[in-house]
Design a protein around this motif. Structure first.
Motif, PDB file in Angstrom:
ATOM      1  N   ILE A 161       0.862  -1.182   0.000  1.00  0.00           N
ATOM      2  CA  ILE A 161       0.000   0.000   0.000  1.00  0.00           C
ATOM      3  C   ILE A 161       0.895   1.228   0.000  1.00  0.00           C
ATOM      4  CG2 ILE A 161      -1.788   1.293   1.213  1.00  0.00           C
ATOM      5  CD1 ILE A 161      -2.659  -1.323   2.512  1.00  0.00           C
ATOM      6  N   SER A 162       0.682   2.102  -0.949  1.00  0.00           N
ATOM      7  CA  SER A 162       1.442   3.346  -0.988  1.00  0.00           C
ATOM      8  C   SER A 162       0.478   4.515  -1.035  1.00  0.00           C
ATOM      9  CB  SER A 162       2.389   3.383  -2.183  1.00  0.00           C
ATOM     10  OG  SER A 162       1.676   3.327  -3.390  1.00  0.00           O
ATOM     11  N   PHE A 163       0.834   5.549  -0.302  1.00  0.00           N
ATOM     12  CA  PHE A 163      -0.004   6.750  -0.233  1.00  0.00           C
ATOM     13  C   PHE A 163       0.884   7.962  -0.440  1.00  0.00           C
ATOM     14  CE2 PHE A 163      -1.662  10.314   2.300  1.00  0.00           C
ATOM     15  CZ  PHE A 163      -2.882  10.510   1.654  1.00  0.00           C
ATOM     16  N   ARG A 164       0.402   8.866  -1.272  1.00  0.00           N
ATOM     17  CA  ARG A 164       1.139  10.102  -1.512  1.00  0.00           C
ATOM     18  C   ARG A 164       0.194  11.282  -1.372  1.00  0.00           C
ATOM     19  NH1 ARG A 164       2.655  13.447  -6.050  1.00  0.00           N
ATOM     20  NH2 ARG A 164       1.319  12.189  -7.419  1.00  0.00           N
ATOM     21  N   ALA A 165       0.638  12.283  -0.643  1.00  0.00           N
ATOM     22  CA  ALA A 165      -0.124  13.523  -0.471  1.00  0.00           C
ATOM     23  C   ALA A 165       0.790  14.690  -0.800  1.00  0.00           C
ATOM     24  CB  ALA A 165      -0.659  13.656   0.957  1.00  0.00           C
ATOM     25  N   GLN A 166       0.276  15.598  -1.582  1.00  0.00           N
ATOM     26  CA  GLN A 166       1.072  16.748  -2.003  1.00  0.00           C
ATOM     27  C   GLN A 166       0.180  17.978  -2.021  1.00  0.00           C
ATOM     28  OE1 GLN A 166       4.014  16.518  -5.366  1.00  0.00           O
ATOM     29  NE2 GLN A 166       2.494  17.805  -6.380  1.00  0.00           N
ATOM     30  N   THR A 167       0.665  19.050  -1.480  1.00  0.00           N
ATOM     31  CA  THR A 167      -0.102  20.289  -1.493  1.00  0.00           C
ATOM     32  C   THR A 167       0.844  21.467  -1.658  1.00  0.00           C
ATOM     33  OG1 THR A 167      -1.754  21.619  -0.288  1.00  0.00           O
ATOM     34  CG2 THR A 167      -0.019  20.579   1.014  1.00  0.00           C
ATOM     35  N   GLY A 168       0.341  22.506  -2.244  1.00  0.00           N
ATOM     36  CA  GLY A 168       1.183  23.670  -2.482  1.00  0.00           C
ATOM     37  C   GLY A 168       0.387  24.786  -3.118  1.00  0.00           C
ATOM     38  N   PHE A 169       1.086  25.678  -3.766  1.00  0.00           N
ATOM     39  CA  PHE A 169       0.428  26.807  -4.417  1.00  0.00           C
ATOM     40  C   PHE A 169       1.130  27.103  -5.738  1.00  0.00           C
ATOM     41  CE2 PHE A 169       3.791  28.490  -1.763  1.00  0.00           C
ATOM     42  CZ  PHE A 169       4.398  29.439  -2.559  1.00  0.00           C
ATOM     43  N   GLN A 170       0.443  27.847  -6.568  1.00  0.00           N
ATOM     44  CA  GLN A 170       0.990  28.203  -7.868  1.00  0.00           C
ATOM     45  C   GLN A 170       0.796  29.690  -8.131  1.00  0.00           C
ATOM     46  OE1 GLN A 170      -1.120  25.874 -10.779  1.00  0.00           O
ATOM     47  NE2 GLN A 170      -3.052  26.037  -9.683  1.00  0.00           N
ATOM     48  N   ARG A 171       1.714  30.227  -8.900  1.00  0.00           N
ATOM     49  CA  ARG A 171       1.685  31.637  -9.266  1.00  0.00           C
ATOM     50  C   ARG A 171       1.970  31.779 -10.750  1.00  0.00           C
ATOM     51  NH1 ARG A 171       5.426  34.313  -4.447  1.00  0.00           N
ATOM     52  NH2 ARG A 171       3.900  34.098  -2.752  1.00  0.00           N
ATOM     53  N   PRO A 172       1.536  32.874 -11.344  1.00  0.00           N
ATOM     54  CA  PRO A 172       1.883  33.079 -12.757  1.00  0.00           C
ATOM     55  C   PRO A 172       3.396  33.159 -12.924  1.00  0.00           C
ATOM     56  CG  PRO A 172       0.152  34.591 -12.070  1.00  0.00           C
ATOM     57  CD  PRO A 172       0.661  33.931 -10.827  1.00  0.00           C
ATOM     58  N   GLN A 173       3.894  32.460 -13.925  1.00  0.00           N
ATOM     59  CA  GLN A 173       5.322  32.518 -14.173  1.00  0.00           C
ATOM     60  C   GLN A 173       5.743  33.918 -14.608  1.00  0.00           C
ATOM     61  OE1 GLN A 173       6.717  29.597 -16.937  1.00  0.00           O
ATOM     62  NE2 GLN A 173       8.858  29.978 -16.521  1.00  0.00           N
ATOM     63  N   ARG A 174       4.880  34.570 -15.388  1.00  0.00           N
ATOM     64  CA  ARG A 174       5.183  35.918 -15.838  1.00  0.00           C
ATOM     65  C   ARG A 174       3.892  36.567 -16.320  1.00  0.00           C
ATOM     66  NH1 ARG A 174      10.036  36.048 -19.945  1.00  0.00           N
ATOM     67  NH2 ARG A 174      11.057  35.015 -18.187  1.00  0.00           N
ATOM     68  N   LEU A 175       3.625  37.803 -15.881  1.00  0.00           N
ATOM     69  CA  LEU A 175       2.469  38.553 -16.339  1.00  0.00           C
ATOM     70  C   LEU A 175       2.940  39.768 -17.128  1.00  0.00           C
ATOM     71  CD1 LEU A 175       0.150  38.572 -13.179  1.00  0.00           C
ATOM     72  CD2 LEU A 175      -0.239  37.341 -15.317  1.00  0.00           C
ATOM     73  N   PRO A 176       2.174  40.183 -18.138  1.00  0.00           N
ATOM     74  CA  PRO A 176       2.553  41.382 -18.893  1.00  0.00           C
ATOM     75  C   PRO A 176       2.561  42.614 -17.987  1.00  0.00           C
ATOM     76  CG  PRO A 176       0.826  40.156 -20.013  1.00  0.00           C
ATOM     77  CD  PRO A 176       0.956  39.560 -18.655  1.00  0.00           C
ATOM     78  N   ASP A 177       3.363  43.588 -18.359  1.00  0.00           N
ATOM     79  CA  ASP A 177       3.473  44.830 -17.614  1.00  0.00           C
ATOM     80  C   ASP A 177       3.003  45.971 -18.505  1.00  0.00           C
ATOM     81  OD1 ASP A 177       4.044  46.566 -15.584  1.00  0.00           O
ATOM     82  OD2 ASP A 177       6.167  46.759 -16.080  1.00  0.00           O
ATOM     83  N   PHE A 178       2.268  46.919 -17.911  1.00  0.00           N
ATOM     84  CA  PHE A 178       1.762  48.049 -18.678  1.00  0.00           C
ATOM     85  C   PHE A 178       1.983  49.342 -17.909  1.00  0.00           C
ATOM     86  CE2 PHE A 178      -0.636  44.410 -20.236  1.00  0.00           C
ATOM     87  CZ  PHE A 178      -0.495  44.567 -21.611  1.00  0.00           C
TER      88      PHE A 178
END
Length: 920
Positions: A161-178
């Motif tokens: 029996i194997s169990f894996r749990a993963q949690t985290g967050f994500q952000r835009p790698q790059r957003l345009p600038d104006f």
């Protein structure tokens, strides 16, 4: 301190990681996936690449195919947008060799099926089949390459029996600038003056923008900040159960993934509004049973549930408005909390997220496969008969609750009072549900296999009948493929190998009597390391030369379905009689082609597989040359248009595609509990259009023939006009009246006119010719660090629209516009003079707006710790691993204000996660 047992476990894990990356080993017992089966690795004479599921698990990508960047030489994977649930990349094998399309085939456990939303924990391996020998059995469908996904199966042993749990967050790698409101207004006034118009913004307006004290009448809105959160959570949980005995083995997997979007302030109950949410449940059960000594069977069940919810308007509209609407156009909300807007800008981005309701889809997928295998030893040892049937279906329904919202423009009347100018209406929720996608696929296979060794002779043979019926909702006639295929591999003394494979199959898309074709391939292999003259070279563990040649086809020729039939549609009629009674008419469509057939691809491949220095170094090298013929094209260059009818698509086009793939791997020895590995790969593919029946051009440089597929064409910029004298003394540019500061183009044909006949090949196609991968790993005792880099080059991208074109279509302005041409900055300007009206001379596809699309990205990095086995044995645990990882960590490229793969729209995402893996 790590015990000896713990060290062995850690080293074994590292060695497995290297094997997964390098794919070259002296292990002659290794079985690898091939077309419709498996084969001993040392017997394989075709070109293929492979990555193990354990490697894919480290990518931490929500969509499985996003873990394949650079992993397999020859497989080019290019990232799309990062919207949860819709972030699958594009994929090609060995570039492209047809200008009509390049979609590859994907199979899961031997049957055609999409694979993007499978979980990495249920994957045993992903294999790419590249050359004619590897794909000949797919015959009429193998020309674009084949990707095989193999899921895990059980084993004879105690349950694990194997169990894996993963949690985290994500952000835009790059957003345009104006630019902000002050700089925007300043440049806008300058653009008006360039057009001999009066300023729109007074000094008082500019001062108000600069101070930021009047947020309603002089707003300075960063729409990305108003609409988006800084980060979004993502989590995944997986449970696997595997085991069995001599009579039955099983593998069961459960996976849950939750991926959340970036929109802020949305309704968590998803009644009034919704974030971009993607919730996926995966289930798989693979069971193998030995019924009798001769009869064995397997039953595979795989199901998936996908629930998506989004704002009531599509992501493209939201992101387009965030990029388009100037920061000073209107406030996000007015003093009475109504949405700001104008007659020009009615799509308030915050309102689009929060005020348009909720769009929801519910998708269900189920695949069931049953196989039977019966050993016919009573006839001859090694002979088996098999049968399989597979049912695969997909259903997606929508349940939308959408509405509209009004926007209000703040104005002041002559008395100085604030008034609201309304555009649009606030409406109640409108419900809409139904089926928006549904298909089913039924596959049937029957096969005979023969595997036997006679002393120094070895024979592997397969004969297969296969039928595939694919039905799409709303399509009265299903797509169907049917045929036979075979392969025979002969080996002598484990060093001389010959292989013949073929496919004889057909498609319903071609005329009766012309639906089936024969697609043969031959290959040979020579294992030099088994020769006496090399057996004394101890530094050579394994060395094999291989070569192949054959033909495969592509029935996805593009254009309309059943092109051999003549089509008619309702058209203009005529009025008859004294009462002018109308009678409808019919229009004849493009002419039918009763002789239409599939594309043919002749492929040659030469390869080397080597393992050196006691398997420390591995080498794989392939060189390929392929010619695609019978590509559809219309002969508009040879037939005049006055014949008055659309020409048929004919099999007259041809393309040549050449390149190579190289993979090098090194695995160090383990010294003092320390080891490391490195695997590097490079792949190159360049195509050339030999013929495509294009219309005759007045100048040779205008021809697409002789160029690569997707080669961009445009004008060549040679600077800016310096002054009126420069304008007068230069060739006339007809796209718009030009002034000093406008882009000046090269007159290619010397006729003193700049027009479409001066467009030449500029830059490179968007699909890269070169792809690179670098996999690095180091391990010390229980700690391990794994990193993967991907790079591409010989690729160009074209910048356009609000991303770089200031004020076009009432858009905002990017910082690049600060380098605009003025009489004072003429010597250093990097941007043309500003205008508020669309400038057809400056804002068009030319090499001025083209950029090098090359990049190097750290696609994945993982740091983990595996606890010592001696410690875990006390609590009856086989493995406990803690880790942190990140994806899309950084990008080195030539475009600093946008991602080179995803220039606009929902951006590519960078994720950071922490996880634990437990095995009992």
């Amino acid at each position: 301190m790590l015990t000896a047992t713990g060290t062995l476990i850690a080293v074994a894990a590292l060695a497995q990681s290297v094997a997964d990356s390098a794919s070259v080993t002296a292990d002659t017992t290794l079985q690898v996936p091939v077309a419709y089966g498996e084969q001993a690795w040392w017997k394989v004479t075709g070109a293929y690449g492979r990555v193990n599921g354990n490697v894919l698990r480290k990518s931490a990508a929500a969509t499985l195919s996003n873990g394949l960047y650079g992993r397999i030489p020859g497989l080019t994977v290019m990232q799309g947008g990062g919207e949860p649930g819709y972030d699958a990349p594009s994929m090609t094998i060995r570039g492209v060799s047809s200008y009509r399309g390049s979609g590859l085939l994907t199979f899961v456990d031997g049957f055609e099926s999409p694979f993007d939303q499978l979980a990495a924990d249920e994957i045993e391996s992903i294999t790419v089949l590249k050359d004619a020998t590897a794909t000949a059995m797919y015959g009429i469908r193998g020309a674009n390459g084949v990707l095989l996904v193999t899921t895990k199966r059980g084993f004879n042993g105690k349950p694990k029996i194997s169990f894996r749990a993963q949690t985290g967050f994500q952000r835009p790698q790059r957003l345009p600038d104006f630019l902000g409101s002050y700089d925007y207004a300043t440049l806008y006034n300058e653009a008006l003056r360039n057009e001999s118009k009066t300023d729109r913004y007074s000094q008082a307006d500019l001062d108000a923008y600069k101070s930021g004290n009047d947020k309603y009448f002089h707003p300075d809105v960063n729409w990305y900040d108003e609409v988006l959160k800084k980060s979004a959570p993502m989590s995944e949980y997986n449970l696997n159960l595997t085991g069995g005995n001599n009579n039955a083995t099983y593998f069961v997997s459960l996976n849950v993934l939750k991926n959340t979007g970036l929109y802020k302030n949305t309704d968590k109950k998803r009644e009034e509004s919704s974030n971009a949410n993607f919730l996926r449940y995966n289930f798989r059960s693979n069971v193998d049973i030995k019924v009798t000594r001769r009869l064995s069977t397997s039953l595979d069940l795989a199901g998936r549930v996908e629930d998506r919810s989004y704002p009531g308007v599509g992501a493209p509209e939201i992101w387009s408005n965030m990029m388009l609407i100037p920061p000073n156009a209107f406030p996000v909300r007015n003093p009475d909390n109504s949405y700001g807007g104008t007659s020009v800008y009615r799509g308030n981005p915050v309102g689009l997220v929060l005020g348009r309701g909720v769009a929801t889809t519910h998708a269900r997928s189920l695949q069931a496969t049953m196989r039977l295998s019966y050993a016919l030893d009573q006839i001859t040892p090694g002979l088996k008969a098999g049968a399989a049937v597979s049912f695969n279906n997909w259903f997606q329904g929508n349940d939308d609750k959408t509405k509209q919202f009004a926007v209000f423009q703040l104005l002041k009347n002559p008395a100085g009072d604030t008034i609201y100018n309304k555009f649009g209406d606030n409406t109640t929720i409108v419900e809409n549900d139904g089926v928006n996608d549904q298909w089913r696929r039924t596959n049937t296979q029957f096969n005979l296999t023969y595997n036997r060794t006679f002393g120094e002779h070895s024979i592997d043979a397969l004969m297969l009948y296969q039928q595939d019926v694919y039905t799409i909702s709303g399509n009265n006639v299903p797509y169907a493929h049917q045929g036979t295929a075979g392969r025979i591999t002969y080996a002598y003394k484990r060093k001389y190998i010959g292989d013949f494979s073929f496919g004889y199959n057909g498609s319903e898309n071609f005329p009766k009597g012309k639906r089936f074709g024969f697609f043969p391939a031959i290959s040979a292999g020579w294992i030099l390391s088994e020769e006496h003259f090399l057996q004394q070279a101890e530094w050579i563990s394994f060395l094999k030369l291989r070569a192949s040649y054959g033909q495969v086809g592509n029935d996805q020729v593009g254009g309309r379905r059943f092109p051999y039939n003549q089509y008619y549609s309702s058209g203009g009629g005529y009025y008859f009689g004294k009462d002018n009674r109308y009678a409808g008419g019919m229009d004849e469509g493009s002419l039918a082609n009763p002789d239409i057939t599939w594309e043919k691809n002749r492929r040659a491949n030469i390869g080397i597989d080597a393992s050196l220095l006691h398997n420390r170094i591995s080498v794989m090298l392939d060189l390929f040359d392929e010619k695609r013929t019978d590509i559809l094209a219309e002969r508009y260059g040879a037939v005049p248009g006055y014949i008055g009818v659309g020409l048929p698509a004919e099999n007259v086009g041809s393309v040549r595609n050449r390149g190579f793939e190289l993979q090098l791997g090194y695995q160090s020895e383990v010294k003092h509990s320390f080891s490391y590995f490195a695997t590097a790969s490079a792949a190159f593919a360049r195509n050339k259009i030999l013929y495509m029946a294009e219309a005759q051009q007045p100048y040779a440089y205008l021809n697409r023939t002789g160029q690569s597929i997707g080669q961009p064409f445009g004008l060549q910029a040679i600077g800016f006009f310096k002054d009126e004298a420069d304008v007068s003394n230069s060739p006339q540019q007809i796209f718009a009246p030009v002034k000093p500061g406008d882009i000046k183009y090269k007159d290619q044909n010397g006729d003193h006119i700049i027009d479409i006949y001066d467009e030449v090949a500029i830059g490179k196609p968007v699909l890269p010719e070169w792809t690179f991968g670098l996999h690095l790993g180091v391990q010390y005792k229980g700690f391990d660090l794994d990193a993967f880099f991907q790079g591409v080059t010989n690729r160009s991208v074209m910048l356009s629209g609000p991303l770089v074109w200031a004020f076009v279509n009432d858009a905002k302005a990017a910082p690049i516009a600060m380098g605009r041409w003025t009489p004072e900055t003429a010597a250093t300007a990097t941007y043309p003079r500003l205008t508020t009206a669309a400038n057809d001379n400056n804002y068009r596809s030319t090499d001025f707006w083209q950029r090098d699309g090359s990049f190097v990205k750290l696609r994945n990095i993982e740091l983990g710790y595996t606890f010592p086995a001696s410690l875990l044995s006390r609590i009856r645990m086989q493995q406990l691993r803690l880790y942190v990882n990140a994806t899309n960590v950084f990008s080195l490229d030539h475009i600093h204000f946008a991602d080179p793969e995803t220039l606009s729209g929902y951006p590519a995402m960078r994720s950071m996660n922490a996880g634990v893996r437990v095995q009992l």
